[in-house]
Design an enzyme around this catalytic site. Structure first.
Site: not given
Length: 252
Positions: A136, A149
């Protein structure tokens, strides 16, 4: 026929990646905790030669069983492992439950590692094999309101870099894709304070195309989106205080 094993393949980015590889002629393994949906997908024309099954990446026994089932149909061949399974909870860390925190670490960190570990022997036995990890842009700098996250994706980035070297002599290329916010259920679950500035402009099919392109280019990582690439480039050149400032401006 080349093969690809995809975790978290029942929906979203995982399904898009599985579909892209299937359309390219790969025999695809659709594996997810929602194995009922994976089996439904076998009815679609592009998945006529696919394999579907249950895989809970948090459970080594489940991972081993899924890979064994896949290998029975592919004579042990594993050209591409796609570690896609992941979970996200957005918002302030202090508002997260213990279960939400553990889920992100268990799936995004432990799960991805267990799958890679379990797949190693099959990857090594397949010439030119590769691992594609779903990372990500939140691995560029720690993201507020996505703290846990984001941290798990730093782990994915670090593991990718390490195994890219560690498994090189075994003819296994390890890489990752770093997408921004994608138009999926996960992407739509972000805190509204994120999406005010971080507009959702990319679809799962964009990530799938990028992931498939790595089978040709074999780059160490692939950052998606012009803003993300600029952010990544500037963060690597300027001091940390600038990266922190830039992150605050991007996130809002």
């Amino acid at each position: 026929m080349k093969t690809a094993f995809v975790t978290g393949a029942a929906q979203g980015i995982g399904l898009a990646i599985a579909r892209r590889f299937a359309l390219a002629g790969y025999r695809v393994g659709l594996f997810d905790i929602n194995d009922a949906r994976c089996h439904e997908l076998l009815g679609e024309p592009e998945f006529a030669h696919a394999i579907a099954g249950h895989c809970d990446v948090r459970d080594k026994a489940s991972v081993d069983a899924a890979l064994a089932y896949f290998s029975e149909a592919t004579a042990g061949r594993l050209d591409v492992l796609v570690n896609n399974a992941g979970v996200l909870t957005a918002g302030e860390l202090t508002n997260h439950s213990e279960a939400q925190i553990r889920a992100m670490v268990d799936v995004n960190v432990t799960g991805l590692t267990l799958v890679s570990y379990a797949a190693f022997s099959r990857l090594k036995a397949t010439p030119g094999a590769m691992v594609i990890n779903l990372c990500s842009v939140s691995s560029i700098h720690g993201i507020p309101l996505l703290a846990v996250y984001s941290a798990t994706k730093f782990y994915v980035d670090g593991l990718t870099q390490a195994l890219n070297i560690e498994w090189e002599d075994d003819d296994i290329f390890v890489t990752c894709v770093k997408p921004p916010v994608i138009n999926t259920a996960m992407g739509q679950s972000l805190d509204p304070r994120h999406t005010e500035n971080m507009k959702i402009t990319m679809e799962p099919s964009d990530v799938a195309e990028a992931a498939f392109s790595l089978t040709q280019t074999r780059k160490l990582h692939l950052v998606l989106g012009s803003t993300s690439r600029l952010w990544h480039g500037l963060s690597g050149v300027f001091p940390m205080r600038f990266s922190r400032w830039l992150t605050r401006r991007i996130i809002g």
